[in-house]
Design a protein around this motif. Sequence first.
Motif, PDB file in Angstrom:
ATOM      1  N   GLY A   1       0.835  -1.201   0.000  1.00  0.00           N
ATOM      2  CA  GLY A   1       0.000   0.000   0.000  1.00  0.00           C
ATOM      3  C   GLY A   1       0.861   1.239   0.000  1.00  0.00           C
ATOM      4  N   GLY A   2       0.339   2.279   0.605  1.00  0.00           N
ATOM      5  CA  GLY A   2       1.119   3.502   0.740  1.00  0.00           C
ATOM      6  C   GLY A   2       0.992   4.464  -0.412  1.00  0.00           C
ATOM      7  N   GLU A   3      -0.008   4.247  -1.313  1.00  0.00           N
ATOM      8  CA  GLU A   3      -0.169   5.180  -2.426  1.00  0.00           C
ATOM      9  C   GLU A   3      -0.766   6.511  -1.962  1.00  0.00           C
ATOM     10  OE1 GLU A   3      -1.390   2.110  -2.402  1.00  0.00           O
ATOM     11  OE2 GLU A   3      -0.076   1.061  -3.825  1.00  0.00           O
ATOM     12  N   GLY A   4      -1.524   6.487  -0.866  1.00  0.00           N
ATOM     13  CA  GLY A   4      -2.109   7.715  -0.350  1.00  0.00           C
ATOM     14  C   GLY A   4      -1.041   8.692   0.114  1.00  0.00           C
ATOM     15  N   ARG A   5      -1.395   9.975   0.136  1.00  0.00           N
ATOM     16  CA  ARG A   5      -0.429  11.020   0.474  1.00  0.00           C
ATOM     17  C   ARG A   5      -0.820  11.714   1.772  1.00  0.00           C
ATOM     18  NH1 ARG A   5       2.312  12.006  -4.556  1.00  0.00           N
ATOM     19  NH2 ARG A   5       3.103  14.013  -3.849  1.00  0.00           N
ATOM     20  N   LEU A   6       0.193  12.114   2.543  1.00  0.00           N
ATOM     21  CA  LEU A   6      -0.027  12.784   3.817  1.00  0.00           C
ATOM     22  C   LEU A   6       0.879  13.994   3.933  1.00  0.00           C
ATOM     23  CD1 LEU A   6       0.032   9.443   4.430  1.00  0.00           C
ATOM     24  CD2 LEU A   6      -0.702  10.253   6.656  1.00  0.00           C
ATOM     25  N   GLU A   7       0.542  14.863   4.885  1.00  0.00           N
ATOM     26  CA  GLU A   7       1.413  15.988   5.194  1.00  0.00           C
ATOM     27  C   GLU A   7       2.726  15.471   5.783  1.00  0.00           C
ATOM     28  OE1 GLU A   7      -0.609  18.665   7.777  1.00  0.00           O
ATOM     29  OE2 GLU A   7      -1.232  19.956   6.132  1.00  0.00           O
ATOM     30  N   ALA A   8       3.784  16.245   5.557  1.00  0.00           N
ATOM     31  CA  ALA A   8       5.108  15.834   6.036  1.00  0.00           C
ATOM     32  C   ALA A   8       5.121  15.644   7.545  1.00  0.00           C
ATOM     33  CB  ALA A   8       6.153  16.868   5.612  1.00  0.00           C
ATOM     34  N   GLN A   9       4.466  16.554   8.280  1.00  0.00           N
ATOM     35  CA  GLN A   9       4.494  16.437   9.737  1.00  0.00           C
ATOM     36  C   GLN A   9       3.747  15.191  10.209  1.00  0.00           C
ATOM     37  OE1 GLN A   9       2.144  19.391  11.862  1.00  0.00           O
ATOM     38  NE2 GLN A   9       1.157  20.006   9.966  1.00  0.00           N
ATOM     39  N   VAL A  10       2.685  14.819   9.499  1.00  0.00           N
ATOM     40  CA  VAL A  10       1.965  13.595   9.848  1.00  0.00           C
ATOM     41  C   VAL A  10       2.832  12.381   9.542  1.00  0.00           C
ATOM     42  CG1 VAL A  10      -0.109  12.224   9.436  1.00  0.00           C
ATOM     43  CG2 VAL A  10      -0.243  14.717   9.396  1.00  0.00           C
ATOM     44  N   LEU A  11       3.430  12.383   8.352  1.00  0.00           N
ATOM     45  CA  LEU A  11       4.228  11.238   7.933  1.00  0.00           C
ATOM     46  C   LEU A  11       5.462  11.068   8.807  1.00  0.00           C
ATOM     47  CD1 LEU A  11       3.895   9.107   5.801  1.00  0.00           C
ATOM     48  CD2 LEU A  11       5.270  10.473   4.243  1.00  0.00           C
ATOM     49  N   THR A  12       6.051  12.167   9.235  1.00  0.00           N
ATOM     50  CA  THR A  12       7.208  12.086  10.134  1.00  0.00           C
ATOM     51  C   THR A  12       6.829  11.414  11.446  1.00  0.00           C
ATOM     52  OG1 THR A  12       8.183  14.081   9.173  1.00  0.00           O
ATOM     53  CG2 THR A  12       8.951  13.433  11.361  1.00  0.00           C
ATOM     54  N   GLY A  13       5.694  11.806  12.001  1.00  0.00           N
ATOM     55  CA  GLY A  13       5.236  11.182  13.238  1.00  0.00           C
ATOM     56  C   GLY A  13       4.924   9.710  13.060  1.00  0.00           C
ATOM     57  N   ILE A  14       4.267   9.364  11.951  1.00  0.00           N
ATOM     58  CA  ILE A  14       3.932   7.961  11.690  1.00  0.00           C
ATOM     59  C   ILE A  14       5.198   7.131  11.509  1.00  0.00           C
ATOM     60  CG2 ILE A  14       2.967   6.430   9.937  1.00  0.00           C
ATOM     61  CD1 ILE A  14       0.926   7.523  11.846  1.00  0.00           C
TER      62      ILE A  14
ATOM     63  N   SER B   1       1.708   8.603  22.399  1.00  0.00           N
ATOM     64  CA  SER B   1       1.933  10.049  22.431  1.00  0.00           C
ATOM     65  C   SER B   1       1.940  10.632  21.023  1.00  0.00           C
ATOM     66  CB  SER B   1       3.254  10.362  23.134  1.00  0.00           C
ATOM     67  OG  SER B   1       3.222   9.920  24.478  1.00  0.00           O
ATOM     68  N   ILE B   2       2.593   9.925  20.104  1.00  0.00           N
ATOM     69  CA  ILE B   2       2.664  10.400  18.719  1.00  0.00           C
ATOM     70  C   ILE B   2       1.272  10.432  18.101  1.00  0.00           C
ATOM     71  CG2 ILE B   2       3.497   9.838  16.409  1.00  0.00           C
ATOM     72  CD1 ILE B   2       5.980   8.602  17.834  1.00  0.00           C
ATOM     73  N   VAL B   3       0.518   9.366  18.295  1.00  0.00           N
ATOM     74  CA  VAL B   3      -0.815   9.277  17.698  1.00  0.00           C
ATOM     75  C   VAL B   3      -1.730  10.358  18.268  1.00  0.00           C
ATOM     76  CG1 VAL B   3      -2.866   7.815  17.489  1.00  0.00           C
ATOM     77  CG2 VAL B   3      -0.593   6.835  17.152  1.00  0.00           C
ATOM     78  N   GLN B   4      -1.645  10.594  19.554  1.00  0.00           N
ATOM     79  CA  GLN B   4      -2.453  11.661  20.154  1.00  0.00           C
ATOM     80  C   GLN B   4      -2.083  13.014  19.574  1.00  0.00           C
ATOM     81  OE1 GLN B   4      -1.828  11.168  24.388  1.00  0.00           O
ATOM     82  NE2 GLN B   4      -3.626   9.851  24.618  1.00  0.00           N
ATOM     83  N   ARG B   5      -0.802  13.252  19.377  1.00  0.00           N
ATOM     84  CA  ARG B   5      -0.354  14.525  18.810  1.00  0.00           C
ATOM     85  C   ARG B   5      -0.885  14.705  17.398  1.00  0.00           C
ATOM     86  NH1 ARG B   5       4.895  13.662  18.770  1.00  0.00           N
ATOM     87  NH2 ARG B   5       5.178  13.500  16.525  1.00  0.00           N
TER      88      ARG B   5
END
Length: 681
Positions: free
Chosen positions: A256-269, A382-386
């Motif tokens: 998977g992984g074709e979907g796109r996210l914001e950099a700050q979201v992807l960094t946390g994930i 903590s990351i997920v909550q943020r």
Amino acid sequence: MRKDPLKYFRIEVRELLDGLVQGSVAVRRGAGSAEQIARLLRHAHTLKGAARVVRQTEIADLAHKIEDVLAPYREGPGAAPSESAAELQRLIDSISTLVVTLEREQPAEARQRTDAVQQEAAGEEPLRTVRVEVADLDEVLGELVETGVQLGRLKQEVEHLDHVEVLADQITEQLASSEARPAARAASEELRSTLKRIRRQLAAKSERALQELEQAQERTHTLRLIPASTIFVSVERAALDTAAALSKPVQFFASGGEGRLEAQVLTGIREALQHLVRNCVAHGIETETERLAAGKPAKGTIRVHAERRGGGMVFTCSDDGRGIDLQAIRKAAVQSRLIAPADAQDLSFDVAIALLFGGGVSTAPALTEVSGRGVGLNAVRSIVQRLKGRASLKSSPGQGTTVEIVVPAVLSSLRVLSFSAAASAASLPFESIRQIIQVLPGSVLRSSDRQTIVVNGAMIPLIPLGTVLGVSDALGASPKARPAVIVQDGNKLTGLLVDQLRGISDVVARPLPALAGSLPLLSGVFLDREGKPQLILDPAAISGRSQNVVVAEPSREAARIAPVLLIDDSLTTRLLLQSILEGAGFAVDPAVSAEEGLAKARECAHSLFIVDVELPGMNGFQFIERTRAEGTLRETPSIIVTSLGSAEDRRRGAQAGARAYIVKSEFDQQKLLALIGSLIG
């Protein structure tokens, strides 16, 4: 501006380093084919040459050593041995460290702009792909927002011309009825026609400019998004590093992984998944001897999958290891003094998982560089909550463990519903709103500490918006109904009592300023078209204000009257009006064009037509004229809801046969519902 001699080298070295990192991971997992080795050699050779051109000797020497490590396996059969793979990774890490140092040493001007590498040679074909810093895109996006504010103000100034136009009409009418000279009457007529033309042109141009600006903002948001699969390499490396440190054979699969996210979201994930895969290896995957004894393959398997679901992304991390050892958690919780020894056997699986996510509990037998401190799952939580997301865990003894993380794809761009009460205004993310209802004071149940209402057979708490924002606000003794926004957080509901719904809009959310301190009920702010900051409430925090109940299935009572036909090509307007009408108990039949609306009107009876003017094809005036000309539709009342507010447009609506004319900029929910009640009961 000081010239930066390494400007282009920094961009090139990052591209080459990305290729080396991806290829090295394949070599480490034994999947380094001859083609893969050849590609890595090309990257290393190119990097060596580029580094020597700009006199970066240390980087060039390291790239040459990479060639030495890989060269024996270019043509030979079989995978590179583990010691060669480890040496390859060490060399790449050393180059990465040097590149980071170079980037820190670059001039301030170069740090601020890492846009496209411009081709300076005459006749050279331009590059098709560029690297752009997210910070630069954020700056562009901020400028677009500011431009939108200015255009919004311009549109308001254009609306002021309506008053001037009325004055011109009055002057013209007075001159026409007096003995004024023909030249004066002609001048007044010309003044009136000129004002009308200017107002129409300015209104059309400002509206078009706002639409184009919104499209530019949307495109800029899209540019800021990064494919989720980008983080798979670094997550795989974390798994392989941990497996090597613990001498456990592990294979990693990503999908998977074709979907796109914001950099700050992807960094946390990425950080969360790295914690998870380390946990998989340290706590889940058994040793080779244990796996063989259990009838499993010698190599443990870790899988990471990413997929889009609704407005967010779902990341799943699973392993085929031993699963969660509930007895080990009980023992660790007692040792950490989180529970009493007498309560250990009563500790349920769900509570045990909550303790793991809470931190301080580890089932590792000894403290190592990989595990033993009980911070892995706590860091994930903590990351997920943020990121305003949620995480869940499932496990089967002897079969493995699966952790699912759900996060919004975008944190800064939101569709919000705005509302006001008690001279205060706020907004909520639109996806968190279950429905909108009308609340009469007599329908509110009061206790000593809270108010509740019944929604679809369930009792839910009701909180006035003013109370949330710290100002006085209550239902009082007035019999007037007020709208309540039903906010959903997970499977819990809360009613937020407001005075007026102000509309749905796509906004750029900004974090709260540091001087604001801790405001748990707020998740951010955005600027409206006038440049004023507007508050965005946190649905989870509102839900946590009082004890909620599990959502009941909505009842499906048949509507007492025929549905309202709602015609508007704007999705935002349709959603807002539909929410208001359905919240008041009316069934709604939506249409995106006058032609579609006319076909629906002929198919079945409707109690009311609500129609916009500016529609593709047939406009709203023409729709009303058509329905007034047909015997079966003539008696159905029509209301125009439009952004056109001139006296001429209002006259046109009355001539067409509309029973009421509402300008969107003057929209009032209570007046609309009162008007509908007077027309159809």
